[in-house]
Scaffold this active site. Structure first.
Site, PDB file in Angstrom:
ATOM      1  N   ASP A 320       0.821  -1.226   0.000  1.00  0.00           N
ATOM      2  CA  ASP A 320       0.000   0.000   0.000  1.00  0.00           C
ATOM      3  C   ASP A 320       0.850   1.269   0.000  1.00  0.00           C
ATOM      4  O   ASP A 320       0.319   2.374  -0.145  1.00  0.00           O
ATOM      5  CB  ASP A 320      -0.910   0.024   1.235  1.00  0.00           C
ATOM      6  CG  ASP A 320      -2.068  -0.951   1.096  1.00  0.00           C
ATOM      7  OD1 ASP A 320      -2.329  -1.414  -0.037  1.00  0.00           O
ATOM      8  OD2 ASP A 320      -2.710  -1.257   2.117  1.00  0.00           O
ATOM      9  N   LYS A 347      -5.644  -2.534  -7.515  1.00  0.00           N
ATOM     10  CA  LYS A 347      -6.049  -1.846  -6.277  1.00  0.00           C
ATOM     11  C   LYS A 347      -7.216  -0.898  -6.603  1.00  0.00           C
ATOM     12  O   LYS A 347      -7.881  -1.082  -7.612  1.00  0.00           O
ATOM     13  CB  LYS A 347      -4.842  -1.099  -5.694  1.00  0.00           C
ATOM     14  CG  LYS A 347      -3.736  -2.037  -5.216  1.00  0.00           C
ATOM     15  CD  LYS A 347      -4.182  -2.850  -4.033  1.00  0.00           C
ATOM     16  CE  LYS A 347      -3.139  -3.844  -3.596  1.00  0.00           C
ATOM     17  NZ  LYS A 347      -3.659  -4.787  -2.602  1.00  0.00           N
ATOM     18  N   ARG A 351      -2.698   1.289 -10.080  1.00  0.00           N
ATOM     19  CA  ARG A 351      -1.774   2.274  -9.486  1.00  0.00           C
ATOM     20  C   ARG A 351      -0.502   2.450 -10.307  1.00  0.00           C
ATOM     21  O   ARG A 351       0.134   3.508 -10.243  1.00  0.00           O
ATOM     22  CB  ARG A 351      -1.447   1.886  -8.036  1.00  0.00           C
ATOM     23  CG  ARG A 351      -2.621   2.153  -7.121  1.00  0.00           C
ATOM     24  CD  ARG A 351      -2.352   1.902  -5.661  1.00  0.00           C
ATOM     25  NE  ARG A 351      -3.514   2.357  -4.891  1.00  0.00           N
ATOM     26  CZ  ARG A 351      -3.779   1.998  -3.645  1.00  0.00           C
ATOM     27  NH1 ARG A 351      -2.957   1.167  -3.001  1.00  0.00           N
ATOM     28  NH2 ARG A 351      -4.848   2.465  -3.032  1.00  0.00           N
ATOM     29  N   ARG A 392      -5.003   6.856  -2.239  1.00  0.00           N
ATOM     30  CA  ARG A 392      -3.534   6.890  -2.046  1.00  0.00           C
ATOM     31  C   ARG A 392      -2.829   7.565  -3.224  1.00  0.00           C
ATOM     32  O   ARG A 392      -1.770   8.156  -3.055  1.00  0.00           O
ATOM     33  CB  ARG A 392      -2.995   5.479  -1.803  1.00  0.00           C
ATOM     34  CG  ARG A 392      -3.531   4.896  -0.501  1.00  0.00           C
ATOM     35  CD  ARG A 392      -2.614   3.906   0.195  1.00  0.00           C
ATOM     36  NE  ARG A 392      -3.077   3.719   1.544  1.00  0.00           N
ATOM     37  CZ  ARG A 392      -3.807   2.684   1.982  1.00  0.00           C
ATOM     38  NH1 ARG A 392      -4.101   1.698   1.161  1.00  0.00           N
ATOM     39  NH2 ARG A 392      -4.210   2.628   3.231  1.00  0.00           N
TER      40      ARG A 392
END
Ligand code: S3P
Length: 442
Positions: A320, A347, A351, A392
């Site tokens: 992560d 994810k 990403r 994120r």
């Protein structure tokens, strides 16, 4: 009709050093497990440090729909556990929003219930792979139907007698491991799982805390079901959230920041090792353990970073943190190379693609491969980047912007609340000026 609004941040480079002492919100992975195991235990569990975020609220709402009473005030959660067999049929489909952890862990729980359920989620969650969970659950004699593409919505038929399996996980995934351990609570016999690489072990630690210890020998885990007993819990700060602040202070000259009470579980703290390999000035103090989870204070001071090849063994245990690590790579001297991280493609967004697109928009040289990327660090320029609705990715670009040559607009930052509510407040507290503007889209 309600107007759809998008939240963008316009981030100006920091004009002075980041300084101060802060705390980050509670660990997201541990918070999900606290509600789920608290609900399945007999008696009331009190939990401090709980993360109140969109993702954990999705888990709470699902369990409430199945008859579990709980209250949340700030970071203080009380769950009235109903015992392993005390859940009741929900009146409607369970909508888990954006949260992969809620969906996968609850699939494991629902496979063992007497009633049938339907699980669904938002657009991003309905694109994420669920066959990895459905297949082994069905091998345990559950009946979990997903779409032909292997995704949600899932229909889980109740009243199945589950049988324990021996299973080698085909992917290093803590969500998959946890789903099978939770289903194992309802299975006849001993559940034996082998992991291809270590992944976060919060479920194992918390099951032991609630009275159902898991035996581990090397990569193998064994669970024989026992009733769970309520227990008090203290949740540490989320190292995945702290990672953004560690990078921020590492790249803004003169910075010196102390982050208090961060979870330092050995299956989660590889980000510290990676940042140290890049030259970061990190120190750890006040180590303590609470509710089976270690925590400590982290101090980080500015120091120029250099690019590295990320050791493959650290990839599953820093999975992560790659958005934050790539923000560091953007400011490091030389090239940072990541391989063995194909999981990043599935994810909350892809990403690898999202990071590459944004960093390229800021003028950096980036190359992608199916399982990773290479970033030639330097000084990112001003520009416009998109988060693809991924919390994120949004935070990674916000941090990258701190030491860019000019202002950066980060589009679609609303989902930051899924893991780090108060992100902006937190960084303002250490001296960063940021302006936000809500932008309406038609
Ligand atoms: C999580 C496990 C990881 C991680 C996710 C939370 C968990 O996913 O990426 O944010 O709480 O178990 P995978 O298990 O799919 O790698």
């Amino acid at each position: 009709m309600e107007q759809q609004r998008r939240l963008d941040y316009l981030i100006h480079p920091a004009t002075s050093a980041l300084q101060g002492r802060i705390q980050v919100p509670g660990d997201k992975s541990i918070s999900h497990r606290a509600v789920i195991l608290g609900a399945l235990a007999a008696g009331a569990s009190e939990c401090r440090g709980f993360l109140d975020s969109a993702d954990t609220r999705a888990t709470m709402a699902a369990l409430r729909q199945m008859g579990v009473q709980m209250s949340l005030e700030g970071e203080h959660l009380c769950v009235n556990g109903v015992g392993l067999h005390g859940l009741s049929a929900p009146p409607a489909a369970l909508d888990l929003g954006n949260s992969g952890t809620s969906a996968r862990l609850l699939l494991g729980v629902l496979a063992g219930q007497r009633f049938s359920t339907t699980l669904c989620g938002d657009e991003s969650l309905q694109r994420r792979p669920m066959r990895r969970v459905a297949d082994p659950l069905n091998a345990m004699q559950a009946e979990v139907q997903i779409t032909p593409d292997g995704a949600l919505p899932a229909r889980i038929t109740g009243n199945r007698r589950l049988r324990a399996i021996r299973y080698e996980l085909p992917v290093a995934s803590a969500q998959l491991k946890s789903a099978l351990l939770l289903a194992g609570l309802y299975a006849e016999g001993e559940t034996v799982l082998t992991e291809p690489a270590p992944t976060r072990d919060h479920t194992e630690r918390m099951l032991a805390h609630f009275g159902c210890p898991i035996a581990r020998a090397g990569a193998q885990l064994r669970l024989s079901s026992r009733p769970l007993q309520a227990n008090a819990l203290q949740i540490p700060g989320d190292i995945s959230s702290a990672a953004f602040l560690l990078v921020a202070a590492s790249i803004v000259p003169g910075s010196d920041v102390l982050i208090e009470g961060v979870g330092l579980n050995p299956t989660r703290h590889a980000v510290l090792e990676i940042l140290r390999l890049m030259g970061a000035d990190l120190s750890i103090d006040n180590r303590v353990e609470a509710s089976g989870e270690p925590r400590a204070d982290l101090r980080v001071k500015y120091r120029p970073l250099q690019g590295i090849t990320i050791p493959r063994a650290l990839v599953p245990v820093a999975i992560d943190e790659f958005p934050a690590i790539m923000a560091a790579a953007a400011h490091a001297r030389g090239e940072t190379v990541l391989h063995g991280a194909a999981e990043l493609r599935v994810k909350e967004s892809d990403r690898i693609a999202a990071l590459a697109a944004g960093l390229q928009n800021l003028g950096l040289r980036v190359a992608t491969s199916p399982d990773g990327l290479r970033v030639q660090g330097g000084r990112p320029d001003a520009g416009v980047v998109h988060s693809y609705g991924d919390h994120r990715i949004a935070m990674a670009f916000a941090i990258t912007a701190l030491a860019a040559t000019g202002p950066v607009t980060v589009q679609d930052c609303k989902n930051i609340d899924t893991s780090f509510p108060g992100f902006i407040r937190c960084i303002q507290q250490i001296g960063w000026e940021i302006s936000d503007k809500a932008v309406r889209i038609d």
